[in-house]
Design an enzyme around this catalytic site. Structure first.
Site: not given
Length: 306
Positions: A66-68, A177
Site C-alpha cells: 500500500l502507498d505511504f 489514483r
C-alpha cells in the site's frame, strides 16, 4: 484523526499463517532509512516480536503493498510456505480487493468501468509517477481496469465530492489514483495526481482506504473488512447529502461472490451487468518470474502498487 504511533496497530484478521492489519495513513510499510522512526514493520516487531522471521530483511513478509498515504487492509505472511501460497493467489489473479475513496466532483453515473492503459511517466521531474496511454512521455503502458461504484454525493470542506467503492481488476502501480484522475475525479488529498491545492486547504490525508481483502489460499481463505474511515463522525469536513448505493449491499455481494477462477484472468466486477474482457489461460511461469518469486519470499521491495 490522530497520527500513527507505535501503539495504535489494529489487527483485523489473525491465524497461525497470516495477519491482516489496518495500516494507518501516512505510514511506510518498511524502510532502510534510519530517519524512519515509525514503520508498519516496526509496529509489528513491537507488538509481535515472537513472529518476526530473522531470515528476512525486515522480519515480516508483506504479501502486497500500500502507498505511504493509503490506509487499510494489508496482509502479512508469517512463514515462507504461507507467503508462497499468497504469492500464487496474486500470480493467478484470484485476490479480491475493494477500496473506499473520496473523489472530487459528483460522479454522475452510478457505476463506471475505467479502462485506460497505464505506463511509467518518463517526463523530467515526473519519473516517480505513472500516466495513462497517450500522455506525453508514457512508457510501456499495460492494460488496466478499475470498477468504480458511487456510494454517496456530498461536500468536503464545502466542495462537491463523491464517496466511491473502487475495485481494481488489474494491479498496476498507482492504478486507482491514476484512473480516478484520468476520469476527471481525482482522489481528495492526492497531491501527486490531484488538483493543485493551497497549502492551507489541503486535507489531513489522502482519502484512499483499502476496505476489503480476500486471498483464497489452498489452506485457508484470508478475508478481512476494515472500518470505514470516511464518516462524518470521524471527519467533520465530510458532509454526505445523497445516498446512491448502500455500501453494506455492495460488500455483501463481494463476500458472497465465488473466488475467481485462476483460468479466468482475474476477479469479477461487483455487478454482473458490466461486461469485462476475459483474458485466456495465463502463460507458464518463466525462470525469471520464478527467480523473482524466490526473492520475494525472502525479502520485500518498496515499490507501492496503489
Amino acid at each position: 484523526m490522530e497520527p500513527g504511533s507505535m501503539e495504535n496497530l489494529s489487527i483485523v484478521y489473525q491465524s497461525s499463517d497470516f495477519l491482516v492489519v489496518n495500516k494507518h495513513w501516512d505510514l511506510r510499510i518498511d524502510s532502510k532509512t534510519w530517519r524512519e522512526t515509525l514503520t508498519l514493520q516496526k509496529q509489528l516487531r513491537h507488538h509481535f516480536p515472537e513472529l518476526a522471521d530473522p531470515d528476512t530483511c525486515y522480519g515480516f513478509r508483506f504479501c502486497h503493498q500500500l502507498d505511504f498515504s493509503t490506509s487499510g487492509a494489508l496482509c502479512v505472511a508469517l512463514n515462507k510456505a504461507a507467503a508462497g501460497s499468497a504469492y500464487k493467489c496474486f500470480k493467478e489473479r484470484r485476490v479480491t480487493k475493494a477500496y473506499l475513496a473520496l473523489v472530487r466532483g459528483h460522479v454522475q453515473e452510478s457505476q463506471v468501468t475505467i479502462n485506460y492503459a497505464i505506463g511509467r511517466n518518463s517526463t523530467e521531474g515526473r519519473t516517480h509517477t505513472m500516466c495513462i496511454e497517450g500522455t506525453h512521455g508514457c512508457e510501456n503502458p499495460k492494460p488496466s481496469l478499475t470498477e468504480l461504484l458511487v456510494l454517496e454525493h456530498g461536500l468536503y470542506a464545502g466542495d462537491p465530492v463523491s464517496k466511491v467503492l473502487l475495485k481494481p481488476l488489474t494491479g498496476r502501480t498507482h492504478q486507482l489514483r491514476v484512473h480516478c484522475s484520468a476520469l476527471g475525479h481525482p482522489i481528495v488529498g492526492d497531491l501527486t495526481y490531484g488538483q493543485a491545492e493551497d497549502q492551507e486547504d489541503q486535507p489531513f490525508r489522502m482519502m484512499l482506504h483499502a476496505f476489503y481483502l480476500r486471498i483464497p489460499t489452498q489452506a485457508e481463505r484470508v478475508e478481512a473488512c476494515t472500518p470505514d474511515p470516511f464518516l462524518p463522525a470521524l471527519d467533520a469536513c465530510w458532509s454526505p447529502s445523497t445516498c446512491v448505493q448502500p455500501l453494506e449491499q455492495l460488500i455483501q455481494a463481494l463476500r458472497t461472490d465465488p473466488d475467481p477462477d485462476p483460468m479466468s484472468g482475474g476477479p469479477r466486477p461487483c455487478s454482473p451487468s458490466t461486461p469485462q474482457p476475459r483474458p485466456g489461460r495465463p502463460p507458464p511461469e518463466t525462470e525469471a518470474q520464478r527467480a523473482s518469486c524466490l526473492q520475494w519470499l525472502s525479502e520485500w521491495t518498496l515499490e507501492p502498487d496503489n
